[in-house]
Motif scaffolding. Structure first.
Motif, PDB file in Angstrom:
ATOM      1  N   SER A  57      10.579 -21.126   4.166  1.00 58.06           N
ATOM      2  CA  SER A  57       9.429 -22.005   4.403  1.00 58.06           C
ATOM      3  C   SER A  57       8.267 -21.736   3.447  1.00 58.06           C
ATOM      4  CB  SER A  57       8.934 -21.844   5.850  1.00 58.06           C
ATOM      5  OG  SER A  57       8.394 -20.544   6.062  1.00 58.06           O
ATOM      6  N   LEU A  58       8.406 -20.748   2.553  1.00 63.83           N
ATOM      7  CA  LEU A  58       7.334 -20.435   1.606  1.00 63.83           C
ATOM      8  C   LEU A  58       7.029 -21.658   0.743  1.00 63.83           C
ATOM      9  CD1 LEU A  58       5.497 -18.244   0.319  1.00 63.83           C
ATOM     10  CD2 LEU A  58       7.354 -17.780  -1.283  1.00 63.83           C
ATOM     11  N   GLY A  59       5.753 -22.051   0.742  1.00 63.93           N
ATOM     12  CA  GLY A  59       5.344 -23.216  -0.026  1.00 63.93           C
ATOM     13  C   GLY A  59       5.423 -24.510   0.757  1.00 63.93           C
ATOM     14  N   THR A  60       6.014 -24.447   1.947  1.00 66.32           N
ATOM     15  CA  THR A  60       6.104 -25.632   2.817  1.00 66.32           C
ATOM     16  C   THR A  60       5.268 -25.447   4.076  1.00 66.32           C
ATOM     17  OG1 THR A  60       8.344 -26.079   2.028  1.00 66.32           O
ATOM     18  CG2 THR A  60       7.659 -27.165   4.068  1.00 66.32           C
ATOM     19  N   THR A  61       5.443 -24.297   4.708  1.00 71.06           N
ATOM     20  CA  THR A  61       4.657 -23.924   5.880  1.00 71.06           C
ATOM     21  C   THR A  61       3.667 -22.846   5.469  1.00 71.06           C
ATOM     22  OG1 THR A  61       6.493 -24.420   7.359  1.00 71.06           O
ATOM     23  CG2 THR A  61       4.750 -22.967   8.208  1.00 71.06           C
ATOM     24  N   TYR A  62       2.414 -23.017   5.850  1.00 72.97           N
ATOM     25  CA  TYR A  62       1.372 -22.089   5.423  1.00 72.97           C
ATOM     26  C   TYR A  62       0.923 -21.234   6.610  1.00 72.97           C
ATOM     27  CZ  TYR A  62       1.385 -24.042   0.821  1.00 72.97           C
ATOM     28  OH  TYR A  62       1.785 -24.408  -0.440  1.00 72.97           O
ATOM     29  N   GLU A  63       1.389 -19.976   6.587  1.00 70.97           N
ATOM     30  CA  GLU A  63       1.099 -19.066   7.688  1.00 70.97           C
ATOM     31  C   GLU A  63      -0.386 -18.741   7.797  1.00 70.97           C
ATOM     32  OE1 GLU A  63       3.181 -18.190  10.070  1.00 70.97           O
ATOM     33  OE2 GLU A  63       4.574 -19.555   9.068  1.00 70.97           O
ATOM     34  N   ILE A  64      -1.104 -18.848   6.688  1.00 78.72           N
ATOM     35  CA  ILE A  64      -2.532 -18.541   6.725  1.00 78.72           C
ATOM     36  C   ILE A  64      -3.262 -19.459   7.694  1.00 78.72           C
ATOM     37  CG2 ILE A  64      -3.289 -20.058   4.843  1.00 78.72           C
ATOM     38  CD1 ILE A  64      -5.004 -17.655   3.856  1.00 78.72           C
ATOM     39  N   THR A  65      -2.736 -20.662   7.926  1.00 78.29           N
ATOM     40  CA  THR A  65      -3.367 -21.597   8.865  1.00 78.29           C
ATOM     41  C   THR A  65      -3.027 -21.263  10.302  1.00 78.29           C
ATOM     42  OG1 THR A  65      -1.531 -23.189   8.814  1.00 78.29           O
ATOM     43  CG2 THR A  65      -3.237 -23.425   7.129  1.00 78.29           C
ATOM     44  N   ARG A  66      -2.123 -20.311  10.509  1.00 78.40           N
ATOM     45  CA  ARG A  66      -1.689 -19.950  11.857  1.00 78.40           C
ATOM     46  C   ARG A  66      -2.269 -18.608  12.300  1.00 78.40           C
ATOM     47  NH1 ARG A  66       4.782 -21.560  11.945  1.00 78.40           N
ATOM     48  NH2 ARG A  66       4.531 -23.737  11.310  1.00 78.40           N
ATOM     49  N   GLY A  67      -3.201 -18.089  11.540  1.00 73.86           N
ATOM     50  CA  GLY A  67      -3.817 -16.824  11.908  1.00 73.86           C
ATOM     51  C   GLY A  67      -4.874 -17.008  12.979  1.00 73.86           C
ATOM     52  N   TYR A  68      -5.473 -15.901  13.368  1.00 70.21           N
ATOM     53  CA  TYR A  68      -6.534 -15.944  14.377  1.00 70.21           C
ATOM     54  C   TYR A  68      -7.791 -15.271  13.854  1.00 70.21           C
ATOM     55  CZ  TYR A  68      -4.945 -11.135  15.390  1.00 70.21           C
ATOM     56  OH  TYR A  68      -4.583  -9.819  15.288  1.00 70.21           O
ATOM     57  N   LEU A  69      -8.911 -15.665  14.434  1.00 70.84           N
ATOM     58  CA  LEU A  69     -10.183 -14.977  14.253  1.00 70.84           C
ATOM     59  C   LEU A  69     -10.543 -14.319  15.577  1.00 70.84           C
ATOM     60  CD1 LEU A  69     -12.230 -17.680  12.284  1.00 70.84           C
ATOM     61  CD2 LEU A  69     -10.833 -15.835  11.360  1.00 70.84           C
ATOM     62  N   LYS A  70     -11.229 -13.207  15.513  1.00 71.27           N
ATOM     63  CA  LYS A  70     -11.525 -12.453  16.726  1.00 71.27           C
ATOM     64  C   LYS A  70     -12.903 -12.808  17.287  1.00 71.27           C
ATOM     65  CE  LYS A  70      -8.855  -8.236  15.880  1.00 71.27           C
ATOM     66  NZ  LYS A  70      -8.957  -6.770  15.798  1.00 71.27           N
ATOM     67  N   PRO A  71     -12.956 -13.265  18.530  1.00 68.49           N
ATOM     68  CA  PRO A  71     -14.259 -13.501  19.161  1.00 68.49           C
ATOM     69  C   PRO A  71     -14.900 -12.223  19.690  1.00 68.49           C
ATOM     70  CG  PRO A  71     -12.513 -14.153  20.651  1.00 68.49           C
ATOM     71  CD  PRO A  71     -11.841 -13.743  19.368  1.00 68.49           C
ATOM     72  N   TYR A  72     -14.120 -11.153  19.768  1.00 69.55           N
ATOM     73  CA  TYR A  72     -14.632  -9.870  20.274  1.00 69.55           C
ATOM     74  C   TYR A  72     -14.256  -8.768  19.282  1.00 69.55           C
ATOM     75  CZ  TYR A  72     -13.333 -12.868  24.242  1.00 69.55           C
ATOM     76  OH  TYR A  72     -13.113 -13.941  25.068  1.00 69.55           O
ATOM     77  N   PRO A  73     -15.136  -7.789  19.053  1.00 74.54           N
ATOM     78  CA  PRO A  73     -14.839  -6.706  18.099  1.00 74.54           C
ATOM     79  C   PRO A  73     -14.005  -5.595  18.723  1.00 74.54           C
ATOM     80  CG  PRO A  73     -17.069  -6.459  18.911  1.00 74.54           C
ATOM     81  CD  PRO A  73     -16.533  -7.714  19.541  1.00 74.54           C
ATOM     82  N   SER A  74     -12.788  -5.957  19.107  1.00 71.96           N
ATOM     83  CA  SER A  74     -11.866  -4.981  19.685  1.00 71.96           C
ATOM     84  C   SER A  74     -10.453  -5.365  19.289  1.00 71.96           C
ATOM     85  CB  SER A  74     -11.988  -4.950  21.216  1.00 71.96           C
ATOM     86  OG  SER A  74     -11.625  -6.201  21.782  1.00 71.96           O
ATOM     87  N   CYS A  75      -9.521  -4.458  19.492  1.00 71.37           N
ATOM     88  CA  CYS A  75      -8.123  -4.704  19.156  1.00 71.37           C
ATOM     89  C   CYS A  75      -7.650  -6.008  19.792  1.00 71.37           C
ATOM     90  CB  CYS A  75      -7.274  -3.539  19.653  1.00 71.37           C
ATOM     91  SG  CYS A  75      -5.501  -3.788  19.448  1.00 71.37           S
ATOM     92  N   ARG A  76      -6.908  -6.796  19.044  1.00 69.66           N
ATOM     93  CA  ARG A  76      -6.449  -8.093  19.544  1.00 69.66           C
ATOM     94  C   ARG A  76      -5.613  -7.952  20.805  1.00 69.66           C
ATOM     95  NH1 ARG A  76      -7.876 -13.457  19.520  1.00 69.66           N
ATOM     96  NH2 ARG A  76      -6.102 -14.850  19.259  1.00 69.66           N
ATOM     97  N   TYR A  77      -4.939  -6.818  20.984  1.00 66.62           N
ATOM     98  CA  TYR A  77      -4.127  -6.632  22.181  1.00 66.62           C
ATOM     99  C   TYR A  77      -4.972  -6.568  23.451  1.00 66.62           C
ATOM    100  CZ  TYR A  77      -0.163  -5.583  19.125  1.00 66.62           C
ATOM    101  OH  TYR A  77       0.834  -5.655  18.185  1.00 66.62           O
ATOM    102  N   THR A  78      -6.271  -6.338  23.324  1.00 66.55           N
ATOM    103  CA  THR A  78      -7.145  -6.349  24.506  1.00 66.55           C
ATOM    104  C   THR A  78      -7.607  -7.758  24.853  1.00 66.55           C
ATOM    105  OG1 THR A  78      -9.252  -6.055  23.300  1.00 66.55           O
ATOM    106  CG2 THR A  78      -7.997  -4.055  23.844  1.00 66.55           C
ATOM    107  N   HIS A  79      -7.481  -8.707  23.941  1.00 65.99           N
ATOM    108  CA  HIS A  79      -8.067 -10.025  24.143  1.00 65.99           C
ATOM    109  C   HIS A  79      -7.387 -10.873  25.209  1.00 65.99           C
ATOM    110  CE1 HIS A  79     -10.330 -10.078  20.019  1.00 65.99           C
ATOM    111  NE2 HIS A  79     -10.431  -8.917  20.637  1.00 65.99           N
ATOM    112  N   PRO A  80      -6.042 -10.896  25.298  1.00 68.82           N
ATOM    113  CA  PRO A  80      -5.443 -11.689  26.371  1.00 68.82           C
ATOM    114  C   PRO A  80      -5.906 -11.247  27.763  1.00 68.82           C
ATOM    115  CG  PRO A  80      -3.792 -11.125  24.739  1.00 68.82           C
ATOM    116  CD  PRO A  80      -5.017 -10.328  24.399  1.00 68.82           C
ATOM    117  N   ALA A  81      -5.980  -9.946  27.978  1.00 68.70           N
ATOM    118  CA  ALA A  81      -6.439  -9.452  29.278  1.00 68.70           C
ATOM    119  C   ALA A  81      -7.895  -9.831  29.534  1.00 68.70           C
ATOM    120  CB  ALA A  81      -6.259  -7.940  29.367  1.00 68.70           C
TER     121      ALA A  81
END
Length: 463
Positions: free
Chosen positions: A261-285
């Motif tokens: 999928s390189l050049g067809t699907t762009y993974e950079i558009t599927r990333g996340y930004l953090k609303p809280y300054p903590s490990c992402r694994y704490t965010h769902p909880a």
């Protein structure tokens, strides 16, 4: 095994890097946002006394490249290293659900390389985009093998900040310096055959030494790119020898689809930004806790008997109830949830000024974390959690999160992103300067040279 038999089509990778495929506008815009996010995170990291003091004491060689927020300049390799350390220290930089944190080292390598060569901002944006796409695929392919290494050795080889591969920063620097296919191929071969990893991740202990591994990965990547520029050729068989076992570990069909999928699907558009300054694994909880709380009335921490968190397997590793340092608190689901209940918010100050609040500590000790088979089955495509808040009066408040805020499923609004980035910059800079830098980052690809921006990012004269 090489050529047509290799697990990855090297010629396709090189062609993508060399610019034969034009990325869509949304991917370009996201690359610019990733750069903005990582730079703001680095500025926030430079406000940490331990890191700032260490960088001040380092005997860095003279060079043309900015060390963010520290009033110093250094050669490309050293600047990329120091800035990557800073970028991940506050746990507020972007990431990707299935490919770790490939942005930090790639962004810092590209910016340093651009400062050295007086390159325009557009070159940085394009370099980060292309390096991100390749590195995200490498990182994802490594994940199953990482689990095997941990199982076989008992080590905790987990730090995901582009430490398993130097590909991202190597390609980012190489792309800023030029698009010669022969040099890009050499850079790819050299970098894919390198890995900088820690055998133990002291996230719960909270030692900031955990961040050095990612910095060393950035330094190694830029060094590999430098050697490729000088004419050193990488191993022609490296791609086959490395990706053959990774393909088997990931599964042939999944691996082929992922790299195809390189050049067809762009993974950079599927990333996340953090609303809280903590490990992402704490965010769902945390998002599940927010969903559990009544919208019309506050719940006092004293009214809570206990809180039970159910989530996916790897997040249960972040269940320590005592957090003696800011970093250990950022990796503690109990601390993050307790701090939110006590203060009604989570921000940078939650892990500094509020670190030793006895009410937060007491509540954190009443929060337990359990693995849930259903949520584990959905991971890593979805990061879910379920929280039950058991009150002393017998009531039970339940909240769920299927996808935490900040990712593609629940994106942050533009004004919220700007507020988060200003807050990060203001950890080190006065508000007017923070706003000016953010405006420059927002229009990075319009800058004829990144050097004036780099000079401002040094933070000289900051308190």
């Amino acid at each position: 095994m090489s050529g047509a038999d290799a697990p990855v089509d090297e010629e396709h990778v090189v062609a993508f890097l060399a610019g034969e495929v034009a990325p869509p506008a949304d991917a370009v815009a996201r690359s610019r946002l990733v750069i903005e996010d990582v730079v703001c995170a680095a500025m926030a990291g430079s406000a940490l006394p331990e890191l700032h003091g260490a960088i001040e004491a380092l005997a860095l060689p003279a060079g043309p490249c900015t060390v963010v927020g520290c009033g110093r300049v250094a050669p490309v390799e050293h600047a990329a290293m120091a800035n990557t350390v800073l970028a991940i220290a506050q746990e507020v930089e972007e990431g990707h659900n299935t490919a770790g944190h490939v942005g930090a080292a790639s962004v810092m390598a590209a910016l340093a390389a651009a400062e050295e060569r007086d390159a325009p901002g557009a070159a940085v944006v394009d370099a980060v985009l292309r390096a991100y796409e390749v590195c995200a695929r490498v990182e994802r392919a490594v994940m199953p093998m990482r689990a095997r290494v941990n199982a076989a050795t008992g080590w905790v080889v987990r730090n995901p900040h582009s430490t398993w591969t130097t590909v991202g920063p190597a390609l980012a620097a190489a792309l800023v310096w030029g698009r010669d296919p022969r040099t890009l191929r050499a850079t790819w071969r050299l970098a894919v055959n390198l890995a900088v990893l820690s055998l133990w991740d002291p996230y719960a202990e909270g030692a900031l030494a955990r961040n050095l591994t990612a910095g060393l990965s950035a330094q190694a990547g830029v060094t590999a790119a430098r050697w490729a520029q000088a004419g050193l050729q990488g191993s022609a068989d490296a791609v086959a020898r490395i990706f053959g076992p990774l393909r088997a570990a990931m599964g042939d069909a999944d691996f082929d689809a992922w790299f195809g999928s390189l050049g067809t699907t762009y993974e950079i558009t599927r990333g996340y930004l953090k609303p809280y300054p903590s490990c992402r694994y704490t965010h769902p909880a945390l998002d599940a806790l927010r969903a559990a709380l009544p919208a019309t009335s506050a719940v006092s921490a004293d009214a809570v008997d206990r809180i039970e968190v159910h989530t996916f397997g790897i997040a249960t590793l972040f269940a320590h109830q005592h957090a003696p340092t800011p970093t250990s608190a950022k990796f503690s689901i109990p601390f993050v949830l307790a701090a939110y209940l006590v203060d009604g918010r989570i921000g940078f100050e939650s892990f500094t000024d509020r670190l030793h609040d006895p009410r937060i500590d007491a509540l954190a000790r009443r929060i337990t974390v359990y693995a849930d088979d259903g949520l584990e089955a959905a991971f890593p495509q979805r990061w879910g959690a379920r929280v039950s808040v058991v009150l002393r009066d017998g009531r039970v408040l339940v909240g769920e999160c299927c996808d935490p805020v900040g990712g593609p499923a629940v994106p942050l609004a533009a004004d919220a992103v700007r507020a988060l980035h200003l807050a990060a910059l203001c950890q080190r800079l006065p508000a007017p300067e923070a706003a000016a830098i953010l405006d420059a980052l927002t229009h990075l690809d319009a800058l004829a040279s990144v050097r004036p921006l780099g000079a401002r990012l040094r933070g000289e004269g900051c308190p």
